[in-house]
Motif scaffolding. Structure first.
Motif, PDB file in Angstrom:
ATOM      1  N   VAL A 298      86.462  34.835  26.571  1.00  0.00           N
ATOM      2  CA  VAL A 298      86.468  34.244  24.874  1.00  0.00           C
ATOM      3  C   VAL A 298      85.952  32.917  24.881  1.00  0.00           C
ATOM      4  O   VAL A 298      86.431  31.998  25.546  1.00  0.00           O
ATOM      5  CB  VAL A 298      87.963  34.261  24.621  1.00  0.00           C
ATOM      6  N   LEU A 299      84.839  32.713  24.445  1.00  0.00           N
ATOM      7  CA  LEU A 299      84.159  31.580  24.164  1.00  0.00           C
ATOM      8  C   LEU A 299      83.936  31.078  22.686  1.00  0.00           C
ATOM      9  O   LEU A 299      83.842  31.997  21.828  1.00  0.00           O
ATOM     10  CB  LEU A 299      82.681  31.557  24.683  1.00  0.00           C
ATOM     11  N   ILE A 300      84.372  29.952  22.556  1.00  0.00           N
ATOM     12  CA  ILE A 300      84.258  29.498  20.990  1.00  0.00           C
ATOM     13  C   ILE A 300      83.311  28.318  21.023  1.00  0.00           C
ATOM     14  O   ILE A 300      83.755  27.154  21.578  1.00  0.00           O
ATOM     15  CB  ILE A 300      85.354  29.349  20.268  1.00  0.00           C
ATOM     16  N   ASP A 301      82.354  28.206  20.359  1.00  0.00           N
ATOM     17  CA  ASP A 301      81.340  27.013  20.164  1.00  0.00           C
ATOM     18  C   ASP A 301      81.623  26.399  18.941  1.00  0.00           C
ATOM     19  O   ASP A 301      81.349  26.951  17.852  1.00  0.00           O
ATOM     20  CB  ASP A 301      79.892  27.400  20.416  1.00  0.00           C
ATOM     21  N   THR A 302      82.400  25.281  18.813  1.00  0.00           N
ATOM     22  CA  THR A 302      82.494  24.689  17.493  1.00  0.00           C
ATOM     23  C   THR A 302      81.357  24.225  16.669  1.00  0.00           C
ATOM     24  O   THR A 302      81.285  24.132  15.377  1.00  0.00           O
ATOM     25  CB  THR A 302      83.378  23.107  17.532  1.00  0.00           C
ATOM     26  N   LYS A 303      80.202  24.206  17.297  1.00  0.00           N
ATOM     27  CA  LYS A 303      78.855  23.879  16.501  1.00  0.00           C
ATOM     28  C   LYS A 303      78.459  25.122  15.646  1.00  0.00           C
ATOM     29  O   LYS A 303      78.255  25.049  14.754  1.00  0.00           O
ATOM     30  CB  LYS A 303      77.928  23.572  17.498  1.00  0.00           C
ATOM     31  N   THR A 304      78.767  26.210  16.231  1.00  0.00           N
ATOM     32  CA  THR A 304      78.542  27.473  15.708  1.00  0.00           C
ATOM     33  C   THR A 304      79.512  27.815  14.525  1.00  0.00           C
ATOM     34  O   THR A 304      79.011  28.051  13.230  1.00  0.00           O
ATOM     35  CB  THR A 304      78.623  28.922  16.508  1.00  0.00           C
ATOM     36  N   VAL A 305      80.654  27.255  14.735  1.00  0.00           N
ATOM     37  CA  VAL A 305      81.678  27.503  13.561  1.00  0.00           C
ATOM     38  C   VAL A 305      81.372  26.361  12.583  1.00  0.00           C
ATOM     39  O   VAL A 305      81.561  26.828  11.279  1.00  0.00           O
ATOM     40  CB  VAL A 305      83.213  27.306  14.263  1.00  0.00           C
ATOM     41  N   THR A 306      81.210  25.333  12.668  1.00  0.00           N
ATOM     42  CA  THR A 306      81.095  24.061  11.501  1.00  0.00           C
ATOM     43  C   THR A 306      79.710  24.423  10.965  1.00  0.00           C
ATOM     44  O   THR A 306      79.443  24.250   9.598  1.00  0.00           O
ATOM     45  CB  THR A 306      81.064  22.803  12.374  1.00  0.00           C
ATOM     46  N   LYS A 307      78.530  24.994  11.572  1.00  0.00           N
ATOM     47  CA  LYS A 307      77.370  25.147  10.959  1.00  0.00           C
ATOM     48  C   LYS A 307      77.488  26.353  10.084  1.00  0.00           C
ATOM     49  O   LYS A 307      77.062  26.259   8.755  1.00  0.00           O
ATOM     50  CB  LYS A 307      76.302  25.784  12.108  1.00  0.00           C
ATOM     51  N   SER A 308      78.254  27.269  10.265  1.00  0.00           N
ATOM     52  CA  SER A 308      78.605  28.481   9.309  1.00  0.00           C
ATOM     53  C   SER A 308      79.374  27.791   8.195  1.00  0.00           C
ATOM     54  O   SER A 308      79.144  27.987   6.940  1.00  0.00           O
ATOM     55  CB  SER A 308      79.307  29.595   9.865  1.00  0.00           C
ATOM     56  N   MET A 309      80.489  26.959   8.457  1.00  0.00           N
ATOM     57  CA  MET A 309      81.176  26.411   7.223  1.00  0.00           C
ATOM     58  C   MET A 309      80.356  25.411   6.376  1.00  0.00           C
ATOM     59  O   MET A 309      80.690  25.427   5.059  1.00  0.00           O
ATOM     60  CB  MET A 309      82.358  25.397   8.022  1.00  0.00           C
ATOM     61  N   GLN A 310      79.403  24.639   6.907  1.00  0.00           N
ATOM     62  CA  GLN A 310      78.735  23.961   6.203  1.00  0.00           C
ATOM     63  C   GLN A 310      77.969  24.603   5.135  1.00  0.00           C
ATOM     64  O   GLN A 310      77.444  24.251   4.201  1.00  0.00           O
ATOM     65  CB  GLN A 310      77.657  23.155   7.014  1.00  0.00           C
ATOM     66  N   LYS A 311      77.404  26.119   5.293  1.00  0.00           N
ATOM     67  CA  LYS A 311      76.694  26.820   4.482  1.00  0.00           C
ATOM     68  C   LYS A 311      77.669  27.598   3.518  1.00  0.00           C
ATOM     69  O   LYS A 311      77.383  27.555   2.411  1.00  0.00           O
ATOM     70  CB  LYS A 311      76.014  27.897   5.267  1.00  0.00           C
ATOM     71  N   ASN A 312      78.730  27.910   3.792  1.00  0.00           N
ATOM     72  CA  ASN A 312      79.621  28.691   3.098  1.00  0.00           C
ATOM     73  C   ASN A 312      80.802  27.859   2.311  1.00  0.00           C
ATOM     74  O   ASN A 312      81.377  28.577   1.602  1.00  0.00           O
ATOM     75  CB  ASN A 312      79.988  30.024   3.983  1.00  0.00           C
ATOM     76  N   TYR A 313      81.101  26.724   2.854  1.00  0.00           N
ATOM     77  CA  TYR A 313      81.949  26.001   2.190  1.00  0.00           C
ATOM     78  C   TYR A 313      81.499  24.750   1.674  1.00  0.00           C
ATOM     79  O   TYR A 313      80.494  24.137   2.195  1.00  0.00           O
ATOM     80  CB  TYR A 313      83.450  25.916   3.200  1.00  0.00           C
ATOM     81  N   LEU A 314      82.314  24.075   0.746  1.00  0.00           N
ATOM     82  CA  LEU A 314      81.965  22.636   0.294  1.00  0.00           C
ATOM     83  C   LEU A 314      82.155  21.866   1.541  1.00  0.00           C
ATOM     84  O   LEU A 314      83.401  21.022   1.512  1.00  0.00           O
ATOM     85  CB  LEU A 314      82.734  22.327  -0.768  1.00  0.00           C
ATOM     86  N   PHE A 315      81.711  21.667   2.584  1.00  0.00           N
ATOM     87  CA  PHE A 315      81.869  21.150   3.936  1.00  0.00           C
ATOM     88  C   PHE A 315      80.750  20.108   4.030  1.00  0.00           C
ATOM     89  O   PHE A 315      79.538  20.350   4.153  1.00  0.00           O
ATOM     90  CB  PHE A 315      81.812  22.169   5.074  1.00  0.00           C
ATOM     91  N   PRO A 316      80.803  18.626   4.103  1.00  0.00           N
ATOM     92  CA  PRO A 316      79.718  17.747   4.195  1.00  0.00           C
ATOM     93  C   PRO A 316      79.060  18.172   5.704  1.00  0.00           C
ATOM     94  O   PRO A 316      79.642  18.510   6.481  1.00  0.00           O
ATOM     95  CB  PRO A 316      80.571  16.290   4.030  1.00  0.00           C
ATOM     96  N   ARG A 317      77.592  17.733   5.402  1.00  0.00           N
ATOM     97  CA  ARG A 317      76.814  17.917   6.638  1.00  0.00           C
ATOM     98  C   ARG A 317      77.187  16.850   7.729  1.00  0.00           C
ATOM     99  O   ARG A 317      77.291  15.729   7.402  1.00  0.00           O
ATOM    100  CB  ARG A 317      75.266  18.106   6.236  1.00  0.00           C
ATOM    101  N   ALA A 318      77.257  17.264   8.990  1.00  0.00           N
ATOM    102  CA  ALA A 318      77.276  16.091   9.907  1.00  0.00           C
ATOM    103  C   ALA A 318      76.758  16.663  11.199  1.00  0.00           C
ATOM    104  O   ALA A 318      76.952  17.910  11.590  1.00  0.00           O
ATOM    105  CB  ALA A 318      78.876  15.957  10.324  1.00  0.00           C
ATOM    106  N   SER A 319      75.999  15.617  12.004  1.00  0.00           N
ATOM    107  CA  SER A 319      75.237  16.060  13.036  1.00  0.00           C
ATOM    108  C   SER A 319      75.923  16.030  14.431  1.00  0.00           C
ATOM    109  O   SER A 319      76.040  17.075  15.060  1.00  0.00           O
ATOM    110  CB  SER A 319      74.003  15.266  13.098  1.00  0.00           C
TER     111      SER A 319
END
Length: 533
Positions: A298-319
């Motif tokens: 079980v691996l979870i990459d928070t970059k993958t998670v937050t990239k998707s959230m930025q596209k699908n939710y009102l989530f400000p872009r952050a690098s």
């Protein structure tokens, strides 16, 4: 909490217990370099297939090493509270072995870490040793044959030389059963001094006394042989291996625990884990994927998670990871019912609650685990119209994160993430651009890159003598180039069309045209063919 070689063995039982009880573990690694410039063109490119990207990264992993590893152990204390024990492990390749380990330093990486206060003295002087399974097996065979050796620094050699000189001067006049004490040795030297003395002198016995001291005793050859075969020998070969294995022992605890492993842009971290603590990286990309999945299901990459959230939710872009953490902590995103789970740093790690320490591995691991919990909570609150129970369990978080599990972000390549539990999904990049050069003969890929870099980062590849392909991972950059170069006198930019721009298709059309023309001429000049019996 910082852990160096001297305190690692003492900390190991406590660390193992905490990992076994954890809900999940977050990691981060600081490295001596990221992308090797050897061989040339080794940086990741949007043109790279998954296999090409892996092989490039593999070359870098083989050249660089881990300076500091961060481990944040998240344990659920009660229904709504997670307690975090965050550790910084300074690592340094084991110097007990057959071959001396070599690694490369990247000037930019060293400067970057120095800017953020990284202590290279702790890395070089107090790093915890480690080795992979192949290195360990080689060492085991040489220990059995008595042909091992230390690859010591000048400082270590001085310590060892001083100890040997003291003992050789003393032993000349000493009687059997007489003893002497060597003092002021650190934990690493305690083992090294004993092994070196026993190898050099056949009539001595050694025993650690604690408090950085070693007892040396003059014995007969018969007694020496008896003591070597006793169960009280502190330099038994298995104990020597345990010392040389160092941090790898804790890595093996992580593997056995099978806890969800969390990282941010964690591909290089996983590759170093495999290479440094498990086995040298295989040439096969698919074998690497299988190995990692077997080690950490079980691996979870928070970059993958937050990239998707930025596209699908009102989530400000952050690098950066710190920016993502700051955005999630903002009041505008904080759900009121139920609120975020409480994330509390354990007493020994409270420094991170008082001061930001970006690019310190333990701090970044803490941020990464916190981002995971907050992202999962936000997704859970927005995934259903029904009310979310007051204190969601971690298994509920894993359920809502299911589509991201084992999908590790690719920073730059032909796919957006590597799927460690299945087939990699193709990436949906912005349209490919083709640049047609007119009136500027001799332009190369580097010059084209320089021409367009003011409008974004494009990867460039020559298509034909006067045509180049441009790839970007941002739609905005593609639109800017098409607009800006719409009426350029020398560079005509358009969207790539395979039937129009492919050299293969053009060649096929040209050949087909020539064949058709010759057939037509043959028909016109030769007339209709006649058939006679």
């Amino acid at each position: 909490m910082e852990v160096s070689a001297e305190g690692f063995v003492r900390s190991l039982p406590r660390l193992r217990r905490r990992i076994r009880r954890a809900a999940f573990v977050a990691i981060d690694a600081e490295l001596t370099g990221l992308h090797s410039s050897f061989p040339q063109n080794n940086e990741p490119s949007l043109f790279d297939s998954p296999v090409e990207q892996y092989l490039k990264a593999r070359q870098s992993v083989q050249r660089f090493t881990v300076t500091q590893l961060g481990l944040a152990i998240f344990s659920k204390e009660n229904a709504s509270k997670y307690v975090v024990h965050s550790y910084n492990f300074f690592l340094f390749p084991s110097t007990l072995g057959v071959r001396d380990v070599e690694f490369t330093l990247s000037a930019s990486s060293i400067q970057f870490l120095s800017h953020y206060g990284f202590d290279y003295n702790k890395f070089l002087k107090d790093g915890i040793p480690y080795m992979n399974e192949v290195q360990e097996e080689v060492l085991r065979q040489h220990l059995l044959a008595g042909s091992w050796k230390f690859h010591s620094s000048a400082v270590d050699r001085d310590v060892l030389k001083k100890a040997i000189d003291e003992v050789t001067c003393w032993i000349v006049a000493a009687e059997e059963e007489e003893t002497m004490i060597l003092q002021d040795l650190n934990d690493c030297h305690v083992l090294e001094v004993q092994l070196v003395l026993r190898q050099a002198l056949q009539n001595v016995w050694t025993k650690p006394l604690g408090n950085k001291k070693v007892m040396v005793k003059k014995v007969s050859p018969q007694q020496r042989q008896f003591l070597e075969n006793s169960s009280y020998d502190h330099c038994q070969k298995e104990l020597v291996l345990l010392s040389a294995r160092g941090f790898t022992t804790l890595f093996q605890t992580l593997v056995k625990a099978k806890k969800p492993l969390v990282g941010h842009n964690m591909l290089m971290d996983l590759m170093h884990f495999h290479d440094k603590f498990y086995k040298p990286l295989p040439e096969s990309y698919e074998e690497f994927k299988r190995n990692i999945h077997n080690l950490f299901p079980v691996l979870i990459d928070t970059k993958t998670v937050t990239k998707s959230m930025q596209k699908n939710y009102l989530f400000p872009r952050a690098s950066s990871l710190l920016e993502v953490y700051t955005v999630l902590c903002s009041s505008s995103l904080n759900p009121k019912d139920p609120p975020w789970p409480v994330i509390a740093l354990a007493s020994g790690c409270s420094r991170y609650a008082e001061k930001k320490s970006p690019h310190e591995a333990g701090y970044d691991a803490f941020l990464c685990g916190s981002v995971l919990l907050m992202s999962a909570h936000l997704l859970l609150c927005r995934s259903t119209d029904d009310a979310v129970e007051a204190d969601p369990s971690f298994s509920q978080y894993l359920t809502v994160l299911a589509e991201y599990v084992n999908k590790v972000n690719c920073i730059r390549g032909s796919i957006s993430n590597i799927n460690f539990s299945g087939e990699d999904a193709p990436c949906h990049h912005p349209p490919v651009l083709v640049v047609h050069v007119r009136g500027l003969p001799g332009l190369n890929e580097r010059q084209i890159y320089q021409e367009f870099k003011g409008l974004g980062r494009f990867d460039v590849r020559r298509l034909s003598k006067n045509q180049f392909i441009l790839l970007s991972n941002k739609y905005k950059q593609v639109r800017l180039v098409l607009q800006y170069y719409k009426h350029h006198p020398n560079l005509q930019v358009s969207v790539y069309r395979h039937w129009r721009h492919s050299p293969f298709v053009n060649c096929l059309l040209q050949v087909s045209g020539v064949v058709a023309l010759w057939s037509l001429l043959a028909f016109v000049l030769g007339g209709a063919p006649s058939c006679s019996l």
